[in-house]
Scaffold this motif. Sequence first.
Motif, PDB file in Angstrom:
ATOM      1  N   ALA A   1      -4.677  13.137 -13.715  1.00 32.56           N
ATOM      2  CA  ALA A   1      -5.557  13.216 -12.453  1.00 32.56           C
ATOM      3  C   ALA A   1      -5.334  14.362 -11.473  1.00 32.56           C
ATOM      4  N   VAL A   2      -4.111  14.514 -11.447  1.00 34.73           N
ATOM      5  CA  VAL A   2      -3.531  15.851 -10.483  1.00 34.73           C
ATOM      6  C   VAL A   2      -4.184  16.934 -10.990  1.00 34.73           C
ATOM      7  N   ALA A   3      -4.501  17.214 -12.379  1.00 37.13           N
ATOM      8  CA  ALA A   3      -4.990  18.446 -12.905  1.00 37.13           C
ATOM      9  C   ALA A   3      -6.502  18.673 -12.552  1.00 37.13           C
ATOM     10  N   ASN A   4      -6.965  17.598 -11.642  1.00 37.52           N
ATOM     11  CA  ASN A   4      -8.436  17.572 -11.315  1.00 37.52           C
ATOM     12  C   ASN A   4      -9.247  17.382 -12.628  1.00 37.52           C
ATOM     13  N   VAL A   5      -8.854  16.391 -13.528  1.00 35.24           N
ATOM     14  CA  VAL A   5      -9.549  16.564 -14.911  1.00 35.24           C
ATOM     15  C   VAL A   5     -10.607  15.331 -14.733  1.00 35.24           C
ATOM     16  N   LEU A   6     -10.640  14.244 -13.873  1.00 37.45           N
ATOM     17  CA  LEU A   6     -11.410  13.343 -13.538  1.00 37.45           C
ATOM     18  C   LEU A   6     -12.800  13.558 -13.133  1.00 37.45           C
ATOM     19  N   PRO A   7     -13.040  14.613 -11.836  1.00 37.51           N
ATOM     20  CA  PRO A   7     -14.232  14.933 -11.681  1.00 37.51           C
ATOM     21  C   PRO A   7     -14.829  15.806 -12.676  1.00 37.51           C
ATOM     22  N   THR A   8     -14.130  16.773 -13.259  1.00 39.59           N
ATOM     23  CA  THR A   8     -14.535  17.486 -14.324  1.00 39.59           C
ATOM     24  C   THR A   8     -15.169  16.510 -15.689  1.00 39.59           C
ATOM     25  N   LEU A   9     -14.387  15.658 -15.880  1.00 42.95           N
ATOM     26  CA  LEU A   9     -15.170  14.847 -16.787  1.00 42.95           C
ATOM     27  C   LEU A   9     -16.189  14.196 -16.435  1.00 42.95           C
ATOM     28  N   LEU A  10     -16.135  13.622 -15.138  1.00 44.46           N
ATOM     29  CA  LEU A  10     -17.658  12.985 -14.480  1.00 44.46           C
ATOM     30  C   LEU A  10     -18.629  13.768 -14.370  1.00 44.46           C
ATOM     31  N   ASP A  11     -18.268  15.214 -13.978  1.00 37.82           N
ATOM     32  CA  ASP A  11     -19.428  16.256 -13.953  1.00 37.82           C
ATOM     33  C   ASP A  11     -20.308  16.339 -15.039  1.00 37.82           C
ATOM     34  N   ILE A  12     -19.434  16.545 -16.168  1.00 37.21           N
ATOM     35  CA  ILE A  12     -19.932  17.028 -17.531  1.00 37.21           C
ATOM     36  C   ILE A  12     -20.731  15.604 -17.855  1.00 37.21           C
ATOM     37  N   TYR A  13     -20.452  14.414 -17.545  1.00 37.83           N
ATOM     38  CA  TYR A  13     -20.990  13.082 -18.054  1.00 37.83           C
ATOM     39  C   TYR A  13     -22.500  13.001 -17.509  1.00 37.83           C
ATOM     40  N   VAL A  14     -22.286  13.211 -16.179  1.00 38.15           N
ATOM     41  CA  VAL A  14     -23.632  12.971 -15.309  1.00 38.15           C
ATOM     42  C   VAL A  14     -24.578  14.106 -15.300  1.00 38.15           C
ATOM     43  N   ASP A  15     -24.145  15.181 -15.659  1.00 34.59           N
ATOM     44  CA  ASP A  15     -25.182  16.445 -15.696  1.00 34.59           C
ATOM     45  C   ASP A  15     -26.285  16.458 -16.311  1.00 34.59           C
ATOM     46  N   THR A  16     -27.335  16.211 -15.662  1.00 32.18           N
ATOM     47  CA  THR A  16     -28.584  16.087 -16.525  1.00 32.18           C
ATOM     48  C   THR A  16     -29.060  17.327 -17.500  1.00 32.18           C
ATOM     49  N   ARG A  17     -28.544  18.301 -17.108  1.00 35.78           N
ATOM     50  CA  ARG A  17     -28.761  19.342 -17.850  1.00 35.78           C
ATOM     51  C   ARG A  17     -28.037  19.630 -19.202  1.00 35.78           C
ATOM     52  N   SER A  18     -27.139  18.547 -19.438  1.00 38.79           N
ATOM     53  CA  SER A  18     -26.110  18.580 -20.514  1.00 38.79           C
ATOM     54  C   SER A  18     -27.196  18.481 -21.733  1.00 38.79           C
ATOM     55  N   SER A  19     -26.626  19.182 -22.906  1.00 41.15           N
ATOM     56  CA  SER A  19     -27.605  19.061 -24.360  1.00 41.15           C
ATOM     57  C   SER A  19     -27.515  17.735 -24.810  1.00 41.15           C
ATOM     58  N   GLU A  20     -28.760  17.787 -25.572  1.00 39.66           N
ATOM     59  CA  GLU A  20     -29.052  16.167 -26.373  1.00 39.66           C
ATOM     60  C   GLU A  20     -27.674  16.009 -27.136  1.00 39.66           C
ATOM     61  N   ASP A  21     -27.184  17.116 -27.597  1.00 38.19           N
ATOM     62  CA  ASP A  21     -25.786  16.904 -28.432  1.00 38.19           C
ATOM     63  C   ASP A  21     -24.593  16.240 -27.537  1.00 38.19           C
ATOM     64  N   LEU A  22     -24.506  16.899 -26.215  1.00 37.80           N
ATOM     65  CA  LEU A  22     -23.697  16.384 -25.545  1.00 37.80           C
ATOM     66  C   LEU A  22     -23.876  15.048 -24.859  1.00 37.80           C
ATOM     67  N   LYS A  23     -25.061  14.477 -24.841  1.00 38.09           N
ATOM     68  CA  LYS A  23     -25.496  13.193 -24.300  1.00 38.09           C
ATOM     69  C   LYS A  23     -25.019  12.242 -25.414  1.00 38.09           C
ATOM     70  N   MET A  24     -25.460  12.739 -26.626  1.00 39.31           N
ATOM     71  CA  MET A  24     -25.069  11.673 -27.804  1.00 39.31           C
ATOM     72  C   MET A  24     -23.403  11.491 -27.742  1.00 39.31           C
ATOM     73  N   LYS A  25     -22.555  12.682 -27.151  1.00 37.02           N
ATOM     74  CA  LYS A  25     -21.175  12.580 -27.415  1.00 37.02           C
ATOM     75  C   LYS A  25     -20.733  11.944 -26.004  1.00 37.02           C
ATOM     76  N   ALA A  26     -21.512  11.590 -25.241  1.00 43.68           N
ATOM     77  CA  ALA A  26     -21.332  10.853 -23.920  1.00 43.68           C
ATOM     78  C   ALA A  26     -20.111   9.689 -23.927  1.00 43.68           C
ATOM     79  N   SER A  27     -20.514   9.250 -25.099  1.00 38.12           N
ATOM     80  CA  SER A  27     -19.398   7.979 -25.119  1.00 38.12           C
ATOM     81  C   SER A  27     -18.078   8.392 -25.175  1.00 38.12           C
ATOM     82  N   ARG A  28     -17.689   9.660 -25.700  1.00 37.43           N
ATOM     83  CA  ARG A  28     -16.282  10.300 -25.918  1.00 37.43           C
ATOM     84  C   ARG A  28     -15.710  10.587 -24.318  1.00 37.43           C
ATOM     85  N   PHE A  29     -16.756  11.149 -23.649  1.00 34.74           N
ATOM     86  CA  PHE A  29     -16.477  11.318 -22.132  1.00 34.74           C
ATOM     87  C   PHE A  29     -16.128  10.103 -21.334  1.00 34.74           C
TER      88      PHE A  29
END
Length: 452
Positions: free
Chosen positions: A337-365
């Motif tokens: 958490a101190v390494a600021n990982v949580l907001p980064t993970l959240l940003d990738i997950y909620v980013d509507t511009r994420s590719s279809e492939d990344l949306k399919m991998k959303a479960s990993r995030f």
Amino acid sequence: NSGVVCLLRPLLLDVVPSIRQTTALALGRLADYDMGLAEAVVKAGILPQLICSLPEENRYYKKTAAFVLRAIAKHSPQLAQAIVQCGALETLVICLEDFDPGVKEGASWALGYIARHNPELSQAVVDAGAVPLLVLCIREPEIALKRIAASTLSDISKHSPELAQTVVAAGAIAHLAKMILNPDAKLKRQVLSALSQIAKHSVDLAELVVEAEIFPVVLTCLKDSDEYVKKNGATLIREIAKHTPELSQLMVNFGGVAAVVDCIGSCRGPVRLPGIMALGYVAAHSENLSMAVIVSKGIPPLCLCLIEEHEDHIKAAAAWALGQIGRHTAEHARHVAVANVLPTLLDIYVDTRSSEDLKMKASRFIKALKNILQKCTYLPALEPLLHDAPPNIMKHIIGQFSKVLPHDTKARRLFVTTGGLKKVQEIKAEPGSLLQEYINTINSCYPEEIVR
């Protein structure tokens, strides 16, 4: 289209050796070009003719004939099967015993292209008696022959534990392990690949590879100037570390985690992937091994991979590895958490511009986030997430606040002054839901007028 394949066929029986050889070369180049032409060569009935005369021919013709077989076999399992049905394997195995290294090389290459398709074709190569001769080939002085023989052993080993065991039984591991320090980068690539394909199948096979004293030698490959040597070295480490905590611990004892962390930091793109996975596997085994990754400063480069990498599967692998590091205890989660990982993970997950492939991998995030959140009691890292998190993540964040606030006076005060408590009041939760229970627990920590 002009019918050249049929015109070439009788020339394979010409009385002049150079015409026979040049004809075979022409057929090989045609077959090498694409699958349709390779099929045309097979349908023209050329293979039996090519193979039956092979043992009596000179070394130049043998090399060219092996090229034709390789050119056909590479395209598909069906074409490789056609070569097997013509009895080519027995002839190619005889060529592995030839005096000329070039003939051995050509035969080895053709066998590798047949074996790589599937377990059945690989088994056919084994049944023809190729493996012991391929092991002899990697002991020959010629570097090119060593490379191709190691590559073919890798292609045979990759399909199943049984096939890998056949390669091991022929004594391949010891000879491959000795070549890890060879100055030739292309040979090192193939050697590391072959050892990886053996080690990946089972604990027993991985232990046999380790017993060949590949540590700490293999760690030098992670600093190699050749990107593929780096990648294959990290892959070998990953395939060993994934099996058991003991094998991971052995790697840690030799300084393997620090070497992998340096490797991830010094390269970009797909070369990083096996190193990322290796750190994830090590961290997954136990609290102590996860702490070894933290102590070796493994979190910052993994976080950088989330930000820098464009390939979605690399981002997903980095998220998974961070989730494995943070899932053990509150201390592990705090380091992540101190390494600021949580907001980064959240940003990738909620980013509507994420590719279809990344949306399919959303479960990993999601899984990585949940793994860390379920252990994280470091509230300063959780609080910023209250303003951006979707409902399925919010539940876990609020859950952590409901665990910590009743027991921490300082945290309770901060939670009011930073606006966290206000945000909690804005959340619409289903009556009787788990989220509503968490909110009630948080509210009960404060006097009613403060909540109002």
